[in-house]
Design an enzyme around this catalytic site. Structure first.
Site, PDB file in Angstrom:
ATOM      1  CE1 TYR A  16      58.484  39.964  33.654  1.00 44.00           C
ATOM      2  CE2 TYR A  16      60.801  40.004  32.811  1.00 44.00           C
ATOM      3  CZ  TYR A  16      59.362  39.819  32.822  1.00 44.00           C
ATOM      4  OH  TYR A  16      59.200  38.500  31.969  1.00 44.00           O
TER       5      TYR A  16
ATOM      6  CG  ASN B  71      49.826  39.204  24.890  1.00 44.00           C
ATOM      7  OD1 ASN B  71      50.340  39.130  25.729  1.00 44.00           O
ATOM      8  ND2 ASN B  71      49.493  40.555  24.302  1.00 44.00           N
TER       9      ASN B  71
ATOM     10  NE  ARG C 124      35.635  46.930  30.522  1.00 49.50           N
ATOM     11  CZ  ARG C 124      36.985  46.645  30.500  1.00 49.50           C
ATOM     12  NH1 ARG C 124      37.701  47.157  29.704  1.00 49.50           N
ATOM     13  NH2 ARG C 124      37.523  45.844  31.051  1.00 49.50           N
TER      14      ARG C 124
ATOM     15  CB  ALA D 160      57.085  33.782  32.369  1.00 48.50           C
TER      16      ALA D 160
END
Length: 345
Positions: free
Chosen positions: A56, A129, A180, A273
């Protein structure tokens, strides 16, 4: 002192090998401007894996306790604390706060109160989020009702929040996901959240140009959480002067942007961020508005959490394994056992 069960890593490396359960000692009495918090729940995020791996942007000092967000309950406050009282539900956005532990001391100025009507899964995943989605939609481009936003990683935590916020604000979304086996079920999930269009990458390659001809105006904003060629694809749809905001790189490939898009279409490339954005300029005031608006939407059920498995610290290896493998439900540590069966905090 309080003995607090925690998930700790003493060296950087494979989370399946370096993460372990251990006890740490936490003061029973907070200092005058501090708060003793008992954490209720905390998810496993991709950045948690990166932090443990040492990959990170900001490295922890070792040994370190894992986690990057969560919801807790105030146990005790210092004598000068005025904003919080025992029993309040709280979170924090301060870098360096530990979450994968039963108890923690936090400065009053770093805490935010969370409405106790909000579902535990939403409250525990409220710090990364949803704010990322809010900031990308509010801070880079002036969007109006009826405008289009295009995004990849539409089924991610950020992607789902983007869909719900846009639905609440009257903004239309074009959403791209990886193919998927259960892609039909996934599309239905996203449509129920309020998505306008959902495509697999292959479907968009085939039908995307036709869609762009149908809509009144090209997207002003593209949201990129994948990188690689996927970034190139969504940027190619932007209106002249449009903006692409990158918040992740799930493909682990370099982000691709075309010379023609930059030179002849004057597109802008930005990044976000949340923890760094908050500290810039007057963004702390903007964030207060963001946090209030997100809570209001969560209370009335217009902002929800992605599907989750509730797990204990003792199950951390399997939870980490599922997170690293991907395409599984998000893993949520229930740290306070009394909340295991409760949907509300």
């Amino acid at each position: 002192m309080i003995s607090s069960e925690s998930l700790i890593f003493r060296s950087f490396g494979d989370p399946l090998k370096v993460l372990e359960i251990s006890k740490v000692e936490v003061p029973k009495e907070p200092k005058e401007d501090q708060v003793l918090v008992q954490w209720i729940a905390s998810p496993i995020n991709p950045l948690d894996i990166n932090k443990i791996q040492g990959a990170y942007a900001v490295r922890n000092e070792l040994p370190a306790i894992g986690g990057s967000e969560g919801v807790g309950r105030v146990v005790k406050v210092g004598r000068n604390v005025t904003k919080f009282k025992e029993g309040d539900h709280v979170t924090t956005f301060a870098l360096g706060t530990v979450f994968w532990t039963e108890y923690c001391i936090v400065d009053e100025e770093d805490l935010y109160k969370i409405d106790n009507r909000i579902d535990i899964a939403v409250a525990a995943t409220f710090m990364i989020n949803p704010p990322t989605a809010w900031i990308m939609l509010r801070d880079f481009v002036d969007l109006e009702k009826g405008d289009y936003v295009i995004q990849n990683a539409a089924n991610s935590g950020v992607g789902r929040a983007v869909i719900e916020l846009c639905a609440a604000w009257g903004i239309k979304t074009i959403n791209i996901v990886r193919n998927r086996e259960d892609v039909g079920m996934l599309k239905t999930e996203l449509w129920k959240l309020g998505a306008d269009h959902v495509f697999t990458e292959e479907e968009f390659a085939e039908m995307g140009k036709d869609l762009m001809k149908e809509i009144m105006h090209p997207p002003k904003l593209a949201l990129n959480g994948v990188g690689g060629r996927s970034a190139l694809v969504i940027c190619s749809t932007l209106a002249r002067g449009g903006t692409c905001v990158t918040y992740g790189g799930m493909s682990k490939k370099a982000h691709e942007f075309s010379t023609s898009g930059l030179v002849f279409n004057d597109i802008r490339i930005r990044g976000i961020a949340v923890t760094f954005w908050i500290k810039e300029g007057d963004n702390e005031e903007k964030f207060k508005k963001c946090f209030e608006e997100l809570q209001n939407l969560a209370v009335i059920g217009k902002l929800t959490a992605p599907p989750m498995d509730r797990v204990r610290f003792t199950d951390h290896k399997e939870a980490i394994r599922k997170t690293m493998k991907g395409r599984n439900k998000k893993q949520l540590f229930i740290i306070n056992e009394s909340y295991r069966q409760n949907s509300k905090i």
